[in-house]
Every structure is written in structure tokens, then in C-alpha cells.
Design an enzyme around this catalytic site. Structure first.
Site, PDB file in Angstrom:
ATOM      1  CB  ALA B  16     -16.317  -4.894  -7.251  1.00 24.06           C
ATOM      2  CB  SER B  42     -14.621  -7.731   1.542  1.00 23.97           C
ATOM      3  OG  SER B  42     -13.291  -7.274   1.520  1.00 23.97           O
ATOM      4  CG  HIS B 257     -33.448  -9.372   1.382  1.00 19.17           C
ATOM      5  ND1 HIS B 257     -34.238 -10.401   1.853  1.00 19.17           N
ATOM      6  CD2 HIS B 257     -32.660  -9.918   0.426  1.00 19.17           C
ATOM      7  CE1 HIS B 257     -33.929 -11.522   1.191  1.00 19.17           C
ATOM      8  NE2 HIS B 257     -32.975 -11.251   0.318  1.00 19.17           N
ATOM      9  NE  ARG B 273     -38.343 -14.536   0.077  1.00 15.58           N
ATOM     10  CZ  ARG B 273     -38.004 -13.497  -0.674  1.00 15.58           C
ATOM     11  NH1 ARG B 273     -38.825 -13.054  -1.609  1.00 15.58           N
ATOM     12  NH2 ARG B 273     -36.853 -12.875  -0.504  1.00 15.58           N
TER      13      ARG B 273
END
Ligand SMILES: Cc1cc2nc3c(=O)[nH]c(=O)nc-3n(C[C@H](O)[C@H](O)[C@H](O)COP(=O)(O)OP(=O)(O)OC[C@H]3O[C@@H](n4cnc5c(N)ncnc54)[C@H](O)[C@@H]3O)c2cc1C
Lengths: 240, 664
Positions: B16, B42, B257, B273
Site C-alpha cells: 500500500a 514487509s 483464518h 481449499r
């Protein structure tokens, strides 16, 4: 039953005139599934809060925690203590500026290398955001990713004979990057342009082919073939 | 006093922050990035599974477009998101993916012809059309109607971060690494930069700028076990909170999660998944279809995580020395698929579990993963209360995700928000409002305050043990501000966190150095982490409903009537606790009025406006056939975008034709 491990850790603060490089020994009990990440943090939490080391992702993907582990550069976070003897010797990576103890400034080195090699895609122009993307053969995308997987951890530089003698040597990490951009049709550079940045003794012709880099790369990048290939191409470009 | 000036100060070198900086630099503004670590280290680098963008190239993505992506996102958020922002985002995601494709991300591509895939536990054959050959392909992810998640094997974050970071280097944007912003410099109305500590030398510098952008990532590390990087300690949110003026939004909205490995807490991607992996219990039984017949393993994350916990509570968990867990089974996918598309997962299993996921099942359980809450901003990324303070990425709450983020929407958000907010920041800097007006006296005051503060901490005259306080915070956050929450536990937690906060300001210190000293860093971050923890726990206690990832056992219904509103939190200067207030979500302007998600429990207290708005929407849908016109009639958003990004997105089935058409 649980082993007692001895961590013999390099200590030095280069900003402190009174600091003399030394090894500190920390003894701790091994636990199941213990990694050097867990062990070093236990040392810091329980024995010496001033110990400097770098972990970020602790999952083997960010490249922060490379250090010399019993004589071999590697990622500390994914090194299991069960694979090591009772006595574990830890040193910071050589060939990088020391921040303190096990922490070195790989970031500064990597940025400098990237700037010198112009290690980015040299674009033909800016993309048209609204349009379909330019197609690429699936195999080519996969081959680029294969070389793109470098995590800039610095292990290859630490294991490099030339890097020890030449401060400006770009290392396997640098050569692999150029191989990656050379393979990529989105990078408009010609071989002559690549030769400009890597065709000398700080680049491909400085490599002594000892290939310590290839042996220690935590991502098992094909450094040996890439360096050899780049050298052949650059030698040919130099002659022409 | 050392001062560094720039037009734009970006705090954070993740996806970002980098993308924002590229935008402002390209607008001719002097831009500077700060980061705790080298930018490429990061946390963005750890993203695995992919980025959502409705390109509709792959066979199972056909028919996808911004509308479908928008609706999936709103349902995923449990109607907690800002629908205008979700619209802007869905419109921008294809542009972002294509920009990255041009800049160098080696996205996996469509190969024309037949290929095998695993869907619902069975091998099926899919046929990719010839025209799509070589275009960006996509995989399935949770909570999505189409296969929309673009990927580079399972190293998507790495590939994206390296490309964007290399771009920033190419455009000569300086990154001041190993520097930490400690406080925002502000006058109560306008932010002017930050006091920054060099983590190596310990030196403090005032960085002054017209605009300051907080892109510092999430706050996952206030929980004991998290998939997050160790540096995700919520320091950006804390900086904003400590201004006393700026507000944080929805801090109680925290995602767990379904599949982090046990015990290390390292993530294995939802792509497992998405590509056909199954969840199994202690008997090897696949239990998700019993709970979620429609989406099964691929319901949204909040739902799958809760179903897993529910199933373990029924005694179906696998007992282990590290507590109970379930199994993730990707053996069905085969070694060839894993070697190519799930290679990080394979590495993680090998190094941290000593197993081969092509042969063995993976021990997993729900684990803290993502911070939906953050620095509250408007759709331009600016704080409504502190001018010149912008925020984007996981650190921000411009409110794309509401109470649950969809997998693949976060890395997409980072680049999209960087592209947009970079433009808005540049507009701000180039307007009168953006003039640099700060006095050096103000900078000196803030700097002196931080110097004194650090000296006092380093002197360490207290008697409290920082490590013990931190462990306690982590434990109580995990126990009572986790997957399930209830009033009594939250109340006790709020009380205890407040006590820990007081104690954390009286630490004993073993060493007293002011340069690279991890003990000092831990000591000054701890009270800030506790403040963030308090905003989360108090928000969770006050919100007496269940929405998305916020599940109250004592208030199981989603209560649109009383709670269709965003939590705002501020820490008034000198006070011992934060203050909450609320911002209503306006149903009358929603393109997708509140309804059922299509997965998870159906337990909703309706808002009186919902039915009325639904009627209007239904009427418009019946009257207007063209999807663009319909959208514009229901909730116009294009006027909010920078002009350069207003054009329609091309797809194989939606060709743009001549250039002029693209601009409409
Ligand atoms: C394991 C894992 C896998 C994921 N996989 C996916 C995925 O497949 N798809 C998806 O969409 N999302 C995924 N996510 C989420 C996604 O990766 C993150 O939300 C996103 O990358 C955050 O990016 P960011 O730029 O906002 O912040 P980050 O990448 O966290 O960057 C934050 C930056 O701020 C800096 N910083 C912080 N505090 C300070 C300070 N005080 N002073 C100076 N600098 C500071 C840091 O150094 C860093 O540079 C995943 C997350 C995890 C944990």
C-alpha cells in the site's frame, strides 16, 4: 530427556567504542519443534533482552533472519534445533555492514545493488489500464517466477569468495536478477544494455565459479546455471 | 534539531505504501517512505494465495465482472462495508492487476484446452477457450461466485511486492529503512509529519510533510498466535489514536483464518481449499458440507472458522500436545499440482511440520489473521478529523471489508488504494489546503516530548516485567477477544487490559542504551499495543450483535436495526480510556440492501429501511437492462474516481472497441 542446548552467539555493538567482539553462551532446554527463531526469542525474553537479531515473517519467506549457523549461512527461522548438535554457533552474515550482534544491514546492500544493476523491468511505456493485458505463454510466466523467487536474504553473498574481496561485487543475487529480467519480454533492454551494468569484474567476470552461493540458497534457485549462462551471453556480447 | 522535509511522507513500505508513493512521485511531489524493515521484507511479501480482480479470462471466471465482485465483497463484509468504496475497489481491481502485469508480475496464465481440476473433492475436466490463451488465469477462493483470484503460484505477495518495490527504486523514491515513526506531529486540526526514530543509531528526527500517509499494516500481534509478521503490532493505528483527534474504525472487526498450522501459527493459503483441498476431523470425515451445503469449505473465512470451532466443540477435534486441531487434506490435489501451485505450502509443511502435504494431512486451526479495523478515513483516504493525515492498506478503515474480508481482496486493496489515495494525496498537496504551514516550534515541541519519553523509559525506574505483561495481553486477547466473544469475558478483559496499560508504563529495564536496543523498542511499543488492544476489546464489548467475524455468543443475531453502524474510537488526550461513538450506514443509498449472505447462520434482525430500499432496487433492476446504466442509477460512484481511472474495463466478452468508448 530434553537436550540442553548451548547457543554461542556473536556479540558486538559497532557504535560503542568500548564494545569488543565476543561470543556469549546461553544455555536452554530444547523443546519439541524448536526452531532458532523460538530459541533466540527465549534467550532474549528470559536471559538477555539486549540481544539484536532480525525476524519478520518467521516463515521462511521475508529473508530477514539469515545468519551463519554452525559455519553455514541459512535462514534461522526455519532451522530446527533437532537438526543441530548440542552446541550451536551463531554469527552475523559476513560481507554486510554490522548493525549489532546477529543483525546486519542487508537492505542497504540490496538497494545499492538494485540501483547499480537497474534491477527492474525497463518498460516500453505505461500500461493501458482499461485494456486486456498482453498475453504471455504460461510456461514463460512460470520460468520467470522460478527466478523471481529470490528473497534477497544475503546468504549467497555471505558464501561468496569474490564478495569477500570486492565490495562492489553484485553477487549471485544480482546476476540472478538480471537473468530474470533478461528472460522477461516486458523488459526492453538489449544484451548490450545488460553488458553495461554487469559485464565487468564487479559482475559476471568477477565470479570465480566457487558456487558457494548455489549450495546455500534457501530457495534452491538455479544459480549455477543462471550465472554460467549469463556469463556466456555477456562474453559473446562483449566480443561483438 | 534535525528536520527532514518532503511533500509526502509515507509511513510503511508494504504494497500500500509503495504504490501510494509511486502515484505521488509521478505527480511531481517529493515523496519519502519510512519502514521498520527493508521494504521487501514487509508483511505483504507473505501473501500467498492471490489477488481478486474480475478479469473473467479463465473458464470458471466467465461471466465475472465488477458487479459480481462488488456483491461478493458486500456479502463477505456482512453488510458492514462502505458500498461506495467497495464499488470503487471492484472497478479498480482489474486495472491494478493489469498494471502489475505490465510492470513485471509473473501472473500465472491461461493455457488453452482441457485440463484437470479438483472441485468438491472430485476430479473434473475444464476447457479453456483459445482466445484466453496467455491471459491472466484465476483460482477459486472463499465467498466468491466466480474464480477470480489471480495468482503467481502461492507466492503472490512476494511477486507483487518485488515488482512494486523495484518500480519504486526505478523511480528513485527513497526508502528510509529501519526507521520508526513514534508520533504524528499535529496541531489538533492538521497533521504535519512525524517524529521518527532511527532503529540503528537511536537518533530522533522530525519529518515534516504536507501530507502524511499511514500504511503500516495490521495489528495481529496483540494476539498470542497470529499468522502475521512479528512487526504487525498496530503501531500506525496507535500513532493516529495518540493524536487524540483522529479516530479508528471498527477495531473489533478481526479475522481468524481457518488454516494456520499447529502449533507455529504459520498460514497455509486459502488457495489450498480453492484448488480443491478439504477439511477433515479426527475420524477423517469431511464435515463442512454438513454445515454449509452450498459453499462447503469455501464459505467466507469467518463462517468456516466458526464451523470448525463448532465441530471441535462437539468432540471431533484431533487432540495434540498443542491443543485441538483439524486436518487440511490437499493430498487429493496430487504432487504435481502442489509442486507447481502450492510450493510455499509444501516448504512450510516440510520445514515447520516435517511432513509432505502430497502424502500427509496438515494440522490446522483458526488463527488470528487480518485487521479489518484501522485508521478511519473517507473514500479519499483522509481522516475527517485530522487534515493531511491519510491512511491506506491494512492499516486503514476506508471500509472495504466491513466485518469480514474476503481472501484475495486485501492485496488487491493495497494496490488499488495506493493508486487512488496517491492521487487524492497529490490533489490535496497541490491545493491550498495542502500548503506546509507548520512552525518549527511545533516540531521542536513534539521532538522534545519524544526524547524525554524515551529517556524516561530507558532509565527504567519501574519494577514491572514487560515480557510478562505482553504475554498476558496476548493470552487474554486470544481467550476472550477471539473467534467467539461474550459480555462477561469481554468486560473482565477490558478491566485487565486497562490495568496492564498502567503497569506497562512502569517497566524495569535491564539495559539503558538508546541505540539499537530491542528491550527499549519492546518497552515503548507495549503501552501502544495495549491501547490498541483496549480499543478492540471495548468495541467488541459494546457491539451487542454478531456480524461477520464479530461473533457474540450472548447476542447471536446480526442486528441491522440497532447495529448497522461503524464503531469509531478516539483516545482523548490525558484520559485513561478510549471513547466510542458510532457512524450509521445509510441503507437508503445502498446498491445492495442488507439481506442473507448465502452461507453461515441466518439470524437477522431487519432494519426498517431495508425492505423499502430493496423494493426500489428491484424496480430499477426490472426497468434497466444495461448493467452499467443500472449501476449508475442505483449508486453512482465514478465521479469520485480520479479522472484517469474512470474508464470501463475490457474483457474477452466485453470488448471495448474504439478508444472513445472506453471513457464512458
Ligand atoms: C500469511 C499471510 C498471507 C496472506 N495472503 C493473502 C493473500 O493471498 N491475498 C490477499 O489478498 N491478502 C493476503 N494477506 C493479507 C495481506 O498480505 C496484507 O493485508 C497486506 O499485504 C498488507 O499490506 P500493507 O501494505 O497494508 O501493509 P504491510 O505489508 O504490513 O506493510 C506495513 C509497512 O509499514 C511499516 N511500518 C509499520 N509501522 C511503522 C512505523 N511505526 N514506522 C515506520 N514504518 C512502519 C512496515 O515496515 C512495513 O513496511 C495475507 C496475510 C498473511 C498474514
Amino acid at each position: 530427556m530434553t537436550r540442553r542446548l548451548t547457543l554461542s552467539v556473536f556479540r558486538h555493538n559497532p557504535r560503542d567504542p568500548a564494545s569488543v567482539p565476543r561470543q556469549d553462551r546461553f544455555v536452554l532446554g530444547e523443546t519439541a519443534g524448536m526452531t532458532l527463531f523460538i530459541a533466540l526469542n527465549r534467550v532474549r525474553d528470559e536471559q538477555d533482552p539486549s540481544l539484536n537479531f532480525d525476524f519478520v515473517c518467521r516463515a521462511g519467506v521475508c529473508g530477514s533472519c539469515a545468519m551463519v549457523i554452525n559455519g553455514r549461512p541459512g535462514l534461522a527461522c526455519r532451522t530446527q534445533t533437532k537438526d543441530l548438535p548440542d552446541e550451536i554457533h551463531l554469527y552475523p552474515l559476513p560481507n554486510f555492514e554490522l548493525i549489532g550482534d546477529l543483525s546486519v544491514n542487508t537492505g542497504k546492500w540490496m538497494r545499492g545493488m538494485s540501483e547499480r544493476l537497474e534491477a527492474w523491468t525497463h518498460l516500453a511505456g505505461e500500461p493501458e489500464h482499461d485494456r486486456l493485458e498482453t498475453p504471455m505463454e504460461p510456461e514463460l510466466a512460470e520460468a520467470i517466477y522460478e527466478l523471481d523467487r529470490c528473497i534477497e536474504c544475503g546468504c549467497c553473498v555471505a558464501a561468496c569468495g569474490t564478495a569477500r574481496m570486492r565490495e562492489d561485487f553484485v553477487g549471485a543475487v544480482g546476476m540472478n536478477k538480471l537473468a530474470r529480467f533478461r528472460l522477461d519480454p516486458r523488459d526492453m533492454r538489449s544484451d548490450a544494455a545488460f553488458y553495461q551494468v554487469v559485464g565487468d569484474d564487479s559482475g559476471v567476470f568477477g565470479c570465480m565459479a566457487l558456487l558457494g552461493c548455489h549450495d546455500v540458497c534457501p530457495k534452491a534457485l538455479p544459480l549455477q546455471t543462471q550465472i554460467a549462462y549469463l556469463r556466456r551471453v555477456m562474453a559473446r556480447t562483449g566480443i561483438l | 534539531m534535525k528536520i527532514i522535509y518532503s511533500d509526502v511522507l509515507v509511513i510503511g513500505g508494504g504494497l500500500a505504501g509503495l504504490r501510494t508513493a509511486i502515484a505521488t512521485k509521478r505527480r511531481g511531489l517529493d515523496t519519502l517512505i519510512l519502514s521498520l524493515v527493508p521494504a521487501k521484507r514487509s508483511h505483504s511479501v507473505a501473501a500467498q494465495g492471490g489477488m481478486q480482480a474480475s478479469l473473467a479470462n479463465a473458464a470458471k471466471g466467465r461471466g465475472d465482472n465488477e458487479d459480481v465482485h462488488f456483491e461478493d465483497t458486500v456479502r463477505g463484509s456482512d453488510w458492514g462495508c462502505d458500498q461506495l468504496v467497495a464499488r470503487m475497489f471492484a472497478h479498480m481491481a482489474p486495472k491494478a492487476a493489469r498494471e502489475l502485469a505490465a510492470w513485471g508480475v509473473p501472473w500465472n496464465r491461461v493455457r488453452a484446452g482441457a485440463h484437470e481440476a479438483v472441485i468438491n473433492g472430485e476430479r473434473v475436466s475444464l476447457d479453456e477457450r483459445a482466445e484466453a490463451h496467455g491471459l491472466i488465469t484465476a483460482r477459486d477462493f472463499g465467498g466468491t461466485k466466480k474464480w477470480r483470484t489471480c495468482y503467481t503460484s502461492d507466492g503472490t505477495g512476494h511477486a507483487m511486492l518485488y515488482t512494486v518495490s523495484d518500480r519504486a527504486i526505478a523511480e528513485s523514491i527513497p526508502v528510509h529503512e529501519r526507521r520508526e515513526a513514534l508520533a504524528l506531529i499535529h496541531d489538533g486540526h492538521r497533521c504535519h509529519g512525524a517524529v521518527v526514530r532511527d532503529l540503528v543509531s537511536g537518533e530522533l528526527t522530525a519529518y515534516l510533510a504536507r501530507a502524511t500517509v499511514v500504511a503500516t499494516g495490521g495489528y495481529g500481534r496483540i494476539w498470542g498466535v497470529s499468522t502475521n509478521a512479528l512487526i504487525n503490532e498496530g503501531m500506525g493505528a496507535a500513532l493516529a489514536l495518540e493524536t487524540g483527534v483522529a479516530r479508528l474504525g471498527n477495531m473489533e472487526a478481526v479475522q481468524f483464518h481457518p488454516t494456520a498450522i499447529v502449533p507455529a501459527g504459520i498460514l497455509v493459503t486459502e488457495g489450498c481449499r480453492g484448488d480443491g483441498g478439504l477439511l477433515r476431523d479426527t475420524d477423517g470425515y469431511r464435515f463442512m458440507p454438513d454445515y454449509e451445503p452450498e459453499k462447503k469449505e469455501l464459505a467466507s473465512r469467518d463462517v468456516v472458522s466458526r464451523r470448525m470451532a463448532e465441530h471441535m466443540r462437539k468432540g471431533k477435534g484431533v487432540k495434540s500436545p498443542y491443543g485441538e486441531h483439524l486436518w487440511l487434506d490437499i493430498t487429493v490435489l496430487g504432487a504435481a499440482h502442489i509442486d507447481k501451485n502450492l510450493r510455499e505450502v509444501k516448504d512450510i509443511c516440510h520445514y515447520f511440520l516435517g511432513i509432505d502435504p502430497a502424502k500427509d494431512t496438515i494440522p490446522v486451526r483458526p488463527t488470528q489473521h487480518y485487521s479489518m479495523g484501522g485508521v478511519r478515513t473517507d473514500h479519499r483516504g483522509e481522516s475527517p478529523w485530522l487534515g493531511g493525515l491519510f491512511s491506506c492498506g491494512e492499516a486503514a478503515c476506508w471500509d472495504l471489508h466491513g466485518f469480514n474480508r474476503l481472501g484475495g481482496n486485501s492485496v488487491a486493496e493495497t494496490v488499488v488504494s495506493g493508486m487512488l489515495i496517491g492521487e487524492y494525496v497529490a490533489d490535496f498537496c497541490q491545493s491550498d489546503a495542502g500548503d506546509l504551514t507548520v512552525s518549527t516550534a511545533l516540531a521542536r515541541e513534539f521532538l522534545a516530548r519524544e526524547v524525554a519519553h524515551l529517556r524516561a523509559i530507558a532509565a527504567g525506574r519501574g519494577n514491572e516485567d514487560g515480557v510478562a505483561i505482553r504475554r498476558r495481553m496476548e493470552a487474554i486477547m486470544t481467550d476472550s477477544v477471539g473467534l467467539f466473544r461474550n459480555g462477561p469475558h469481554l468486560e473482565a478483559t477490558v478491566g485487565e487490559l486497562a490495568e496492564l496499560l498502567v503497569r506497562s508504563q512502569r517497566l524495569a529495564m535491564r539495559g539503558h542504551r538508546l541505540d539499537a536496543n530491542p528491550e527499549l523498542v519492546a518497552a515503548y511499543r507495549l503501552p501502544r499495543m495495549l491501547k490498541i488492544a483496549l480499543t478492540v476489546a471495548m468495541g467488541a464489548l459494546a457491539r451487542t450483535e454478531s456480524r461477520g467475524a464479530h461473533a457474540r455468543e450472548d447476542f447471536p443475531a446480526r442486528n441491522d436495526r440497532d447495529w448497522l453502524k461503524r464503531t469509531l474510537v478516539r483516545w482523548p488526550e490525558g484520559e485513561g480510556a478510549p471513547a466510542l461513538d458510532y457512524e450509521p450506514l445509510d441503507i437508503t443509498g445502498m446498491e445492495l440492501p442488507p439481506g442473507v449472505r448465502g452461507y453461515g447462520a441466518k439470524n437477522i434482525v431487519d432494519h426498517p429501511d431495508s425492505a423499502c430500499r430493496q423494493g426500489e432496487v428491484d424496480e430499477a433492476r426490472a426497468a434497466i437492462a444495461d448493467r452499467h446504466k443500472l449501476q449508475a442509477a442505483l449508486m453512482p460512484f465514478r465521479q469520485l474516481l480520479p479522472e484517469r481511472y474512470r474508464g470501463r474495463n475490457e474483457r474477452l466478452d466485453e470488448p471495448l472497441g474504439a478508444r472513445s468508448e472506453a471513457r464512458q
